[in-house]
Scaffold this motif. Sequence first.
Motif, PDB file in Angstrom:
ATOM      1  N   TYR A  11     -44.826 119.113  69.128  1.00  0.00           N
ATOM      2  CA  TYR A  11     -45.460 120.396  68.818  1.00  0.00           C
ATOM      3  C   TYR A  11     -45.621 121.257  70.062  1.00  0.00           C
ATOM      4  O   TYR A  11     -45.471 122.468  70.002  1.00  0.00           O
ATOM      5  N   THR A  30     -41.946 123.383  74.054  1.00  0.00           N
ATOM      6  CA  THR A  30     -41.476 124.741  73.763  1.00  0.00           C
ATOM      7  C   THR A  30     -40.066 125.004  74.283  1.00  0.00           C
ATOM      8  O   THR A  30     -39.603 126.143  74.245  1.00  0.00           O
ATOM      9  N   LYS A  44     -37.727 126.588  71.767  1.00  0.00           N
ATOM     10  CA  LYS A  44     -37.953 127.989  71.439  1.00  0.00           C
ATOM     11  C   LYS A  44     -37.081 128.898  72.294  1.00  0.00           C
ATOM     12  O   LYS A  44     -36.542 129.900  71.808  1.00  0.00           O
ATOM     13  N   LYS A  73     -35.905 130.035  60.661  1.00  0.00           N
ATOM     14  CA  LYS A  73     -37.207 129.402  60.892  1.00  0.00           C
ATOM     15  C   LYS A  73     -37.242 127.939  60.421  1.00  0.00           C
ATOM     16  O   LYS A  73     -38.314 127.421  60.108  1.00  0.00           O
ATOM     17  N   GLU A 101     -39.176 125.626  62.962  1.00  0.00           N
ATOM     18  CA  GLU A 101     -40.613 125.873  62.872  1.00  0.00           C
ATOM     19  C   GLU A 101     -41.185 125.273  61.588  1.00  0.00           C
ATOM     20  O   GLU A 101     -42.255 124.664  61.595  1.00  0.00           O
ATOM     21  N   ARG A 102     -40.482 125.449  60.471  1.00  0.00           N
ATOM     22  CA  ARG A 102     -40.968 124.898  59.202  1.00  0.00           C
ATOM     23  C   ARG A 102     -40.963 123.378  59.198  1.00  0.00           C
ATOM     24  O   ARG A 102     -41.769 122.749  58.506  1.00  0.00           O
ATOM     25  N   LEU A 138     -44.003 122.696  62.626  1.00  0.00           N
ATOM     26  CA  LEU A 138     -45.275 123.348  62.898  1.00  0.00           C
ATOM     27  C   LEU A 138     -46.193 123.446  61.683  1.00  0.00           C
ATOM     28  O   LEU A 138     -47.266 124.041  61.791  1.00  0.00           O
ATOM     29  N   TYR A 189     -45.604 125.730  57.034  1.00  0.00           N
ATOM     30  CA  TYR A 189     -45.669 126.723  58.111  1.00  0.00           C
ATOM     31  C   TYR A 189     -45.357 128.103  57.530  1.00  0.00           C
ATOM     32  O   TYR A 189     -44.391 128.284  56.778  1.00  0.00           O
ATOM     33  N   PRO A 216     -44.145 131.658  58.460  1.00  0.00           N
ATOM     34  CA  PRO A 216     -43.548 132.412  59.569  1.00  0.00           C
ATOM     35  C   PRO A 216     -44.087 133.827  59.632  1.00  0.00           C
ATOM     36  O   PRO A 216     -44.457 134.424  58.623  1.00  0.00           O
TER      37      PRO A 216
END
Length: 486
Positions: free
Chosen positions: A149, A152, A155, A300, A303-304, A307, A314, A316
């Motif tokens: 998590y 980064t 990202k 995304k 992220e889904r 996160l 999640y 967005p």
Amino acid sequence: MHSFREGLDKAEQATREEDEVGEMSLFKGAIRRRETPRQTAVAFNAYVPELFSQSRHGNYLERLPVEVIVKILAFLDASSLFNISFVSKRFNDLANSNALWCVLYACEIEKKKWRPRMCVATHAVSTTGVPEKPEGYWKKLLLKEMAGYRDTMWKSELRHMNPHTGMPALTEQVLRRLNIRWEITLTKKDGREFVFEQTRMFYEDSSVTVCWKGINFPHIFRVNSIQLHGVMGPSLPTSGNWPRWRSLICKALMKRTVQWTFLGVDRHVKLLHFGDGIIVGIWRGNWKIAFIMVSLHFHKLIERSLLGSQFCPYIPTQDKAFDPDRSHHGYTLYVTLHNTVCQIMCLRFSPLFASRVTSPENKWQLSAMDFSDVSEHIPVGKISLPWQTEGLHEAVERCCLMTLTVLDEGQCPFWCVSSPVRIHACKHKAVDLDYEGEQLLLIYEDEEGKIKMTFVWMEEIQQYFLVRLIVKFPAAKVKKHFGKKY
């Protein structure tokens, strides 16, 4: 630990001696009181349960001071500490201590040799910093750390866009590097849950199709819901069941009242679509689940898959455009038809101009192909959806997977879909063409928009031709995205 065990054995032996002395005193007291054998037996039977519960099956850990138990728990790793919290209420309170999880968190940071964050962790381990945090803070922080998590790096890798698809160019590489996998959880009507790990994946330019197969799937009418979770597995094989952060991506209720879509049928299975790209294959005759497929769009997706929480997906953030004139021109449409084996069709149209449709629906339309221009007609390969399970592999005709991406003038995602679709014959001709052939329609619609494709099947050459493609989306969606009034 060895001396601790010896101390427990000595305490147990001393307790047994005390119990024997108590038992002898019981009989001696009965003799002094000149009780009958029956009275003595009744007194002894009343004494045995108390003696049995206190001495021979005594819980010595419950007798230990809290400081001693916490000291023992400090030698456990995160997985063992997580599991022992389910033993009892007392162990749940002690195993969730901030002091224990703070030390484990500091050790996890030390392994990564991340100097700037190590300073923060060292400060957190201090006696003044631990009590200031709410209960369970360091436990949640460590589990998120182990799930990636806080990592980064991915990202920054997703900033590089593929100019052809409009999606991050390194999405597949990041998914593989983080070892992100997807799990299906089937919840039966009695509340029991069954978790199934993926068995196969198929990557496309803008989506990934995940498959589950096996012989242990329950009957579909006994299943209450199906949940899809994203899980990041360890990069290297580890011993034991480490706690993993599970992120809910979607959930579908599999009740008879739910409106599912029929996709197709072959000799063995029926294909049903339950929304959110979930395909369930049902054995013909007994309605037992044969396999499950899910199509996931790259937008995304990482992220889904990371996160969200176990129970909440999640959400967005939506990037809004600021140019008030963008809503009329400069759209890009990227659409592919594919299955779990190959790509059937791949088309890209840019730029496209939006025009308002004069109808009560109040929608905007993108016309990508004009059916009157024969030079724009595109040949399409065989449309089918192959599947395989234990010992069987077939293909359902006239259905496949569709991945659709609509970008605005600034190349920002405007509408992203990855879903199963099917084509069906038209009762009446959808378009007026000079050459003969069976006309078929492919229609997909949700709250965000609608896409309609018209195909012609040429029997002589055994080939589909795409002759028309239009996309519609509500005016309210344009207003929300661009911040304009319509």
